[in-house]
Design a protein around this motif. Sequence first.
Motif, PDB file in Angstrom:
ATOM      1  N   UNK A  53       0.808  -1.223   0.000  1.00 18.89           N
ATOM      2  CA  UNK A  53       0.000   0.000   0.000  1.00 18.89           C
ATOM      3  C   UNK A  53       0.844   1.278   0.000  1.00 18.89           C
ATOM      4  N   UNK A  54       1.981   1.222  -0.712  1.00 18.75           N
ATOM      5  CA  UNK A  54       2.798   2.408  -0.904  1.00 18.75           C
ATOM      6  C   UNK A  54       2.021   3.487  -1.652  1.00 18.75           C
ATOM      7  N   UNK A  55       0.977   3.063  -2.366  1.00 19.19           N
ATOM      8  CA  UNK A  55       0.178   4.011  -3.130  1.00 19.19           C
ATOM      9  C   UNK A  55      -0.440   5.108  -2.300  1.00 19.19           C
ATOM     10  N   UNK A  56      -0.674   4.858  -1.021  1.00 21.13           N
ATOM     11  CA  UNK A  56      -1.300   5.865  -0.167  1.00 21.13           C
ATOM     12  C   UNK A  56      -0.516   7.162  -0.148  1.00 21.13           C
ATOM     13  N   UNK A  60       0.220  10.865  -3.712  1.00 17.36           N
ATOM     14  CA  UNK A  60       0.363  12.295  -3.426  1.00 17.36           C
ATOM     15  C   UNK A  60       1.671  12.839  -3.973  1.00 17.36           C
ATOM     16  N   UNK A  61       2.734  12.028  -3.952  1.00 18.35           N
ATOM     17  CA  UNK A  61       4.001  12.421  -4.587  1.00 18.35           C
ATOM     18  C   UNK A  61       3.784  12.710  -6.070  1.00 18.35           C
ATOM     19  N   UNK A 171      -8.074   8.212  -4.119  1.00 17.53           N
ATOM     20  CA  UNK A 171      -6.887   9.070  -4.019  1.00 17.53           C
ATOM     21  C   UNK A 171      -5.691   8.312  -3.454  1.00 17.53           C
ATOM     22  N   UNK A 172      -5.914   7.088  -2.927  1.00 19.01           N
ATOM     23  CA  UNK A 172      -4.824   6.280  -2.387  1.00 19.01           C
ATOM     24  C   UNK A 172      -4.244   5.312  -3.412  1.00 19.01           C
ATOM     25  N   UNK A 173      -4.689   5.398  -4.640  1.00 21.56           N
ATOM     26  CA  UNK A 173      -4.159   4.553  -5.716  1.00 21.56           C
ATOM     27  C   UNK A 173      -3.125   5.336  -6.515  1.00 21.56           C
ATOM     28  N   UNK A 174      -1.873   4.886  -6.482  1.00 20.94           N
ATOM     29  CA  UNK A 174      -0.847   5.610  -7.238  1.00 20.94           C
ATOM     30  C   UNK A 174      -1.042   5.431  -8.741  1.00 20.94           C
ATOM     31  N   UNK A 175      -1.576   4.291  -9.162  1.00 22.23           N
ATOM     32  CA  UNK A 175      -1.809   4.077 -10.583  1.00 22.23           C
ATOM     33  C   UNK A 175      -2.889   5.010 -11.120  1.00 22.23           C
ATOM     34  N   UNK A 310      17.662  -0.717   4.923  1.00 25.32           N
ATOM     35  CA  UNK A 310      16.513  -0.907   5.806  1.00 25.32           C
ATOM     36  C   UNK A 310      15.324  -1.349   4.968  1.00 25.32           C
ATOM     37  N   UNK A 311      14.214  -1.568   5.633  1.00 26.80           N
ATOM     38  CA  UNK A 311      12.978  -1.994   4.990  1.00 26.80           C
ATOM     39  C   UNK A 311      12.354  -0.811   4.258  1.00 26.80           C
ATOM     40  N   UNK A 312      12.161  -0.959   2.955  1.00 29.84           N
ATOM     41  CA  UNK A 312      11.629   0.144   2.152  1.00 29.84           C
ATOM     42  C   UNK A 312      10.232   0.554   2.582  1.00 29.84           C
ATOM     43  N   UNK A 313       9.441  -0.375   3.142  1.00 30.59           N
ATOM     44  CA  UNK A 313       8.091  -0.019   3.568  1.00 30.59           C
ATOM     45  C   UNK A 313       8.111   0.920   4.773  1.00 30.59           C
ATOM     46  N   UNK A 314       9.251   0.974   5.470  1.00 33.87           N
ATOM     47  CA  UNK A 314       9.423   1.918   6.578  1.00 33.87           C
ATOM     48  C   UNK A 314      10.061   3.205   6.079  1.00 33.87           C
ATOM     49  N   UNK A 315      11.103   3.066   5.275  1.00 31.58           N
ATOM     50  CA  UNK A 315      11.928   4.206   4.879  1.00 31.58           C
ATOM     51  C   UNK A 315      11.268   5.094   3.831  1.00 31.58           C
TER      52      UNK A 315
END
Length: 326
Positions: A53-56, A60-61, A171-175, A310-315
């Motif tokens: 769920x990086x899309x969240x 916005x980026x 709005x939480x979908x990056x695609x 590190x873990x990309x889902x954190x960073x």
Amino acid sequence: MDTTRNSISAFIEKYYLHFNAAALVDAAKGYEQHLAEGGKMMITLAGAMSTAEMGKILAEMIRQDKVQIISCTGANLEEDVMNLVAHNSYKRVPHYRDLSPEEEWKLLEKGYNRVTDTCIPEEEAFRRMQKYIFRQWKDAEESGQRYFPHEYMYKMLLSGDLEQFYEIDPKDSWMLAAAEKNLPIVVPGWEDSTMGNIFASYCLKKELKPATVKSGIEYMTWLADWYIKNSEGKGVGFFQIGGGIAGDFPICVVPMLYQDLEMETIPFWSYFCQISDSTTSYGSYSGAIPNEKITWGKLDIHTPKYVIESDATIVAPLIFAWLLDM
């Protein structure tokens, strides 16, 4: 410390002072400076960042023009859309490390494909999308058109066909954010994704032709043209989440232009950051340190280089939060 920053950014600047935490801050500030000086940025998505769920925050980026081009695996391309239309049927397995082979088999029998702690539902996600993406492939073929994999996804999303199935805030979908901006994407190795496999099955059944979807070579030649047009001035930066083909494919466009097309004035990538928990090892692209890329003609001696182990889902969300001043 910049006291005008909002809470997350201020927290990061106050407490992230050493080791990987300091590298995170340095990379975020370098990214910010690169954009402020007129540079452009590529983000590469490996692994299962869409199912994470990086899309969240990535959406916005995209909306705020903090990224100008994305390279991603076919899995990340499709899994963001799957999460958009089937989120309520996903199954989380927090104890995934304890699963026995028998328990894994039971998940398969129930139509769940596991990605670490998250199971993607076969029927609601894969098959739901299949119906509508096939329509895009077939319509293009019948009209003599050919498109890239991500372009078919864009057409499907912008058609509105899937809106009836939305189960998260769009709005939480990056695609979806990318489709609305027509953001450039390259998808190396798309053939090994689920939708790529499904497309191949239609070709085997003679219902579609392979040429209906543009190839990886065509992605590379398209990327070469894009890079030539966008590398002037401050140049193009490279923000790599994970490793693998999503990173290795696009970064190679520079040595190809320099060495194989003999464009000796082509600029190197002008910023580089890698987030990876892959250990440095023999023959590993994901574990290769940035300096190795100098010898391949990808990065310059003076290119700002950052490695965050590190873990990309954190960073990644923290760096994006910095860039969005959250």
